[in-house]
Scaffold this motif. Structure first.
Motif, PDB file in Angstrom:
ATOM      1  N   ASP A  94       0.807  -1.223   0.000  1.00 28.89           N
ATOM      2  CA  ASP A  94       0.000   0.000   0.000  1.00 28.89           C
ATOM      3  C   ASP A  94       0.843   1.279   0.000  1.00 28.89           C
ATOM      4  O   ASP A  94       0.596   2.224   0.750  1.00 28.89           O
ATOM      5  CB  ASP A  94      -0.968   0.000   1.194  1.00 28.89           C
ATOM      6  CG  ASP A  94      -2.034  -1.084   1.081  1.00 28.89           C
ATOM      7  OD1 ASP A  94      -1.779  -2.090   0.378  1.00 28.89           O
ATOM      8  OD2 ASP A  94      -3.102  -0.933   1.681  1.00 28.89           O
ATOM      9  N   HIS A 137       2.747   5.133   9.203  1.00 32.65           N
ATOM     10  CA  HIS A 137       2.823   3.687   8.911  1.00 32.65           C
ATOM     11  C   HIS A 137       4.253   3.210   8.648  1.00 32.65           C
ATOM     12  O   HIS A 137       4.508   2.010   8.597  1.00 32.65           O
ATOM     13  CB  HIS A 137       1.961   3.336   7.696  1.00 32.65           C
ATOM     14  CG  HIS A 137       0.513   3.626   7.890  1.00 32.65           C
ATOM     15  ND1 HIS A 137      -0.214   3.083   8.921  1.00 32.65           N
ATOM     16  CD2 HIS A 137      -0.352   4.423   7.204  1.00 32.65           C
ATOM     17  CE1 HIS A 137      -1.468   3.520   8.862  1.00 32.65           C
ATOM     18  NE2 HIS A 137      -1.562   4.342   7.830  1.00 32.65           N
ATOM     19  N   GLY A 145       1.723   2.041   3.585  1.00 30.46           N
ATOM     20  CA  GLY A 145       0.540   2.904   3.684  1.00 30.46           C
ATOM     21  C   GLY A 145       0.775   4.357   3.277  1.00 30.46           C
ATOM     22  O   GLY A 145       0.415   5.264   4.025  1.00 30.46           O
ATOM     23  N   HIS A 176      -6.349   5.453  10.491  1.00 29.81           N
ATOM     24  CA  HIS A 176      -5.596   4.194  10.437  1.00 29.81           C
ATOM     25  C   HIS A 176      -4.686   4.067  11.658  1.00 29.81           C
ATOM     26  O   HIS A 176      -4.251   5.081  12.201  1.00 29.81           O
ATOM     27  CB  HIS A 176      -4.728   4.132   9.173  1.00 29.81           C
ATOM     28  CG  HIS A 176      -5.513   4.251   7.898  1.00 29.81           C
ATOM     29  ND1 HIS A 176      -5.702   5.457   7.260  1.00 29.81           N
ATOM     30  CD2 HIS A 176      -6.156   3.313   7.163  1.00 29.81           C
ATOM     31  CE1 HIS A 176      -6.430   5.259   6.159  1.00 29.81           C
ATOM     32  NE2 HIS A 176      -6.723   3.963   6.078  1.00 29.81           N
ATOM     33  N   ASP A 267      -8.512  11.591   7.641  1.00 24.99           N
ATOM     34  CA  ASP A 267      -9.353  10.540   7.077  1.00 24.99           C
ATOM     35  C   ASP A 267     -10.345  10.046   8.132  1.00 24.99           C
ATOM     36  O   ASP A 267     -11.200   9.213   7.848  1.00 24.99           O
ATOM     37  CB  ASP A 267      -8.513   9.381   6.509  1.00 24.99           C
ATOM     38  CG  ASP A 267      -7.307   9.052   7.360  1.00 24.99           C
ATOM     39  OD1 ASP A 267      -7.267   9.489   8.534  1.00 24.99           O
ATOM     40  OD2 ASP A 267      -6.400   8.356   6.851  1.00 24.99           O
ATOM     41  N   TYR A 307      -8.417  12.079   2.700  1.00 23.06           N
ATOM     42  CA  TYR A 307      -8.522  11.850   1.253  1.00 23.06           C
ATOM     43  C   TYR A 307      -9.780  12.409   0.626  1.00 23.06           C
ATOM     44  O   TYR A 307      -9.964  12.321  -0.583  1.00 23.06           O
ATOM     45  CB  TYR A 307      -8.376  10.339   0.973  1.00 23.06           C
ATOM     46  CG  TYR A 307      -7.122   9.822   1.639  1.00 23.06           C
ATOM     47  CD1 TYR A 307      -5.872  10.108   1.096  1.00 23.06           C
ATOM     48  CD2 TYR A 307      -7.168   9.138   2.861  1.00 23.06           C
ATOM     49  CE1 TYR A 307      -4.703   9.711   1.742  1.00 23.06           C
ATOM     50  CE2 TYR A 307      -6.015   8.735   3.510  1.00 23.06           C
ATOM     51  CZ  TYR A 307      -4.783   9.025   2.944  1.00 23.06           C
ATOM     52  OH  TYR A 307      -3.629   8.648   3.589  1.00 23.06           O
TER      53      TYR A 307
HETATM   54  C1  X5A Z   1      -1.416   7.925   6.033  1.00 20.64           C
HETATM   55  C2  X5A Z   1      -2.588   7.078   5.631  1.00 20.64           C
HETATM   56  C3  X5A Z   1      -3.436   5.097   4.605  1.00 20.64           C
HETATM   57  C4  X5A Z   1      -3.028   3.933   3.811  1.00 20.64           C
HETATM   58  C5  X5A Z   1      -4.219   3.102   3.395  1.00 20.64           C
HETATM   59  C6  X5A Z   1      -3.806   1.900   2.622  1.00 20.64           C
HETATM   60  N1  X5A Z   1      -2.339   5.937   5.003  1.00 20.64           N
HETATM   61  N2  X5A Z   1      -4.898   1.034   2.307  1.00 20.64           N
HETATM   62  O1  X5A Z   1      -3.716   7.481   5.845  1.00 20.64           O
END
Ligand code: X5A
Ligand code: ZN
Length: 667
Positions: A94, A137, A145, A176, A267, A307
């Motif tokens: 990811d 991440h 990520g 996350h 997010d 996002y």
């Molecule tokens: C920083 C962040 C999210 C990655 C999602 C991958 N990463 N499925 O929000």
């Protein structure tokens, strides 16, 4: 005392993007930064911040949290072909690479470190770094990520090393789990990592067993890792605030950080395709405000995810505006957290009760619940089903938050005027006539009507409430000869001309005003002698065993007063300290600071004449927006205070849902 808010942004960090087709990574776009910065500009916020440059992180900076082998590998990416970049990314998961991402990743760290420098040297009080790529991440030897290097981990280690900061609180409100941050600090008792994250019993990315609530840290770090898993989507402001009141803030105050690092991912806001949560952007103003009373206000926010290109910039603006000290918007219609959220809250509180005095009274967990028990996603009454209704989701645009031209007005007796800063507006009003006073205060006697001092102070109250109503002034401080009469008058006048809900927080034993039955006044009274049985759900006496029990008082403020106040949603806050309540200055400034998150900061503090100059000075400073004083290392709260608060919460939790901390089917 440090003031000002840093903003760090550089267009260069928009100059990398996904160069191939990848449905997982396609949401991480340069526009995320472009729209965030543009929204700040449009709202006039960029000029109000201290613009700081980015810099390139050095190898030494990066090696604080990453291995040499990994750094050397990433160093080669600018020279790779498209195909080589694709292949390079595969083992990590990811994440994508681009010839310019290494450069941007160094700038993202450098931005974070410049922010830490500015806050730690006192150049600014707080600040935010708008960066790409995100960081939480990323691990010692892996990208993950969308993250290349762990900006916040490096920033934290840098602050510890360069400034000798001992305790750092990392708050990760990204949706996350920042597993990179968890791994980096799980054995470190000087870094408290808190993360909430979409989890769905391990069905949600990154699908790690160790993201659950029972990962509490390891070895000496046991108790210093706090995971709050969201097991359903659709969480909203009720859920977020409840976790702050009943989990994060009590522990954070007990931890007593010297610096707060914020992994500010948005997010977790409504409309986000990853989070699928329902909290509107205004909530981030409140979450930010609640964190600003910690660590003497030293707060470094660093962008992580986010996002939805509408809720992201709105949430960024709410955060920045709060860092700048603008009044926080009111959140109406709060009720109670969802059942699933309550289960998570209860689980994390009970698994941490052995580590934190603030959870001592919580029932210990009989044993960890293996989450295979919930192996199927049940259809719950609360929250949305995953994937449901995210396409056409909409919400009202946050309202403008215009600060009144004057923040604080004071009415002080001659001789004390010099004890507050010049920026406070002095109010000296003409006397109220006895007739005017009597109209709002039926029970005046002849003596009172002749008392010039009293009529003067009522006049001051009236004028201050009117100035607040006209949005000329945000808050005020009054020293008054007769606290009870002045309070009664203030309530009456405010209910006539300003709002239909007043919250009165009173420190002292005598009930200061007659309790109303119409619900237009909520009275929360901290007292040290047994109060009369309250006649209304809007009169809440809190028995403290003396006001010297700072941990007990704080516990009551965080887990009782704030949930009540947010649920009530007042239009004005009155705070009054009876003479000689003996409240320490630091606890007092915590109270006045935290309460400014309600009623758009519209607040009057009334104090009985004769109080010390020191209290007046610190109260004025708090009203002007100075950070609350740190409470230092808290001892254990008195069991009597804890019992009193817990009993009250149980009694009131059906009427005031934000007091709840337990899921139904757990002990
Ligand atoms: C920083 C962040 C999210 C990655 C999602 C991958 N990463 N499925 O929000
Ligand atoms: Zn995220």
């Amino acid at each position: 005392m440090a003031s000002g808010t840093a903003l760090i942004y550089d267009e260069e960090m928009t100059r990398y993007k996904l160069l191939w087709v990848d449905p997982i990574c396609k949401i991480e776009v340069p526009e995320r930064l472009v729209v965030s910065y543009a929204a700040l500009q449009k709202a006039g916020l960029t000029q109000r911040c201290v613009a700081l440059p980015v810099r390139e992180a050095t190898d030494e900076d990066i090696l604080l949290a990453h291995s040499t082998e990994y750094l050397e590998a990433v160093k080669k990416t600018p020279y790779m072909t498209l195909e080589e970049l694709m292949t390079f990314a595969v083992p990590y998961g990811d994440v994508y690479f681009h010839p310019n991402i290494y450069h941007c990743a160094k700038l993202a760290i450098g931005a974070t470190l410049n922010l830490v420098d500015a806050v730690m040297t006192g150049k600014v009080r707080n600040g935010i770094a708008l960066v790409r790529p995100p960081g939480h991440h990323s691990q010692r030897s892996t990208a993950n990520g969308f993250c290349i290097f762990n900006n916040v981990a490096i920033g934290t280690l840098y602050a510890k090393k360069k400034y000798n900061v001992r305790r750092v609180l990392i708050v990760d409100w990204d949706i996350h789990h920042g597993q990179g941050l968890q791994y980096c600090f799980e054995e470190d008792p000087d870094v408290l990592y808190f993360s909430w994250h979409r989890y769905e019993h391990q069905k949600f990315w990154p699908n790690l067993r160790e993201s659950d609530y029972d990962s509490v840290g390891k070895g000496r770090g046991a108790g210093f890792n706090i995971n709050l898993p969201w097991n359903k989507v659709g969480m909203d402001s009720n859920d977020y605030l409840s976790v702050f009141f009943h989990v994060l803030l009590p522990v954070a105050y007990e931890f007593n950080p010297e610096l707060v690092m914020l992994s500010a991912g948005f997010d977790s806001a409504i409309g986000d395709p990853e989070g699928e949560m329902c909290a509107t952007p205004e909530i981030f103003g409140h979450l930010t405000h609640l964190l600003m009373s910690l660590a003497g206000g030293r707060l470094c926010a660093v962008l992580e995810g986010g996002y939805n290109l509408t809720s992201l910039p709105q949430s960024v603006c709410q955060t920045v505006q709060t860092l700048l000290g603008d009044p926080v918007s009111r959140i109406s219609g709060l009720s109670s957290p969802s059942k699933s959220a309550l289960e998570s809250i209860q689980s994390v509180r009970s698994v941490h009760q052995q580590y934190w005095a603030c959870f001592k009274h919580v029932a210990a967990k009989p044993g960890y619940e293996p989450h295979t028990k919930h192996s199927k996603l049940e259809a719950g009454q609360d929250g949305l089903q995953p994937g449901e209704e995210t396409k056409e989701i909409s919400w009202p645009e946050p309202l403008l938050r215009l600060p009144p031209p004057t923040r604080t007005a004071v009415a002080l007796p001659a001789g004390l005027e010099d004890s507050v800063p010049e920026s406070c507006k002095r109010v000296t009003e003409t006397l109220l006539t006895p007739e005017e006073a009597a109209e709002k205060l039926g029970n005046l006697n002849i003596q009172d009507l002749k008392n010039k001092d009293l009529l003067q102070s009522l006049g001051n109250v009236q004028s201050l409430v009117d100035k607040i109503e006209k949005k000329q002034v945000r808050n005020g401080l009054l020293l008054v000869p007769d606290l009870r009469k002045t309070l009664a008058f203030a309530v009456q006048h405010a209910l006539i001309s300003l709002t239909d809900r007043v919250l009165l927080v009173f420190l002292g034993n005598e009930a200061p005003v007659e309790v109303r039955v119409d619900g237009k006044l909520m009275l929360v009274q901290f007292c040290s002698t047994e109060p009369h049985e309250p006649k209304s759900k809007h009169h809440i006496p809190v028995m403290m065993k003396g006001f010297g029990d700072v941990p007990g008082f704080l516990h009551a403020v965080l887990t009782l007063l704030l949930p009540l106040a947010y649920g009530y949603d007042p239009g004005l806050i009155l705070v009054a300290m009876g003479k000689g309540s003996g409240m320490g200055v630091a606890a007092w400034t915590q109270l006045t600071s935290l309460l400014q998150g309600l009623a758009e900061g519209q607040m009057l503090v009334l104090m009985q004449q004769g109080d010390e100059e020191e209290t007046i000075r610190t109260t004025a400073a708090s009203l002007l927006g100075e950070p609350a004083q740190s409470l230092g290392t808290l001892g254990d709260p008195l069991p009597e205070s804890m019992d009193a608060v817990e009993k009250l919460r149980l009694k009131l939790e059906t009427q005031w849902g934000l007091l709840q901390t337990r899921g139904q089917n757990l002990p």
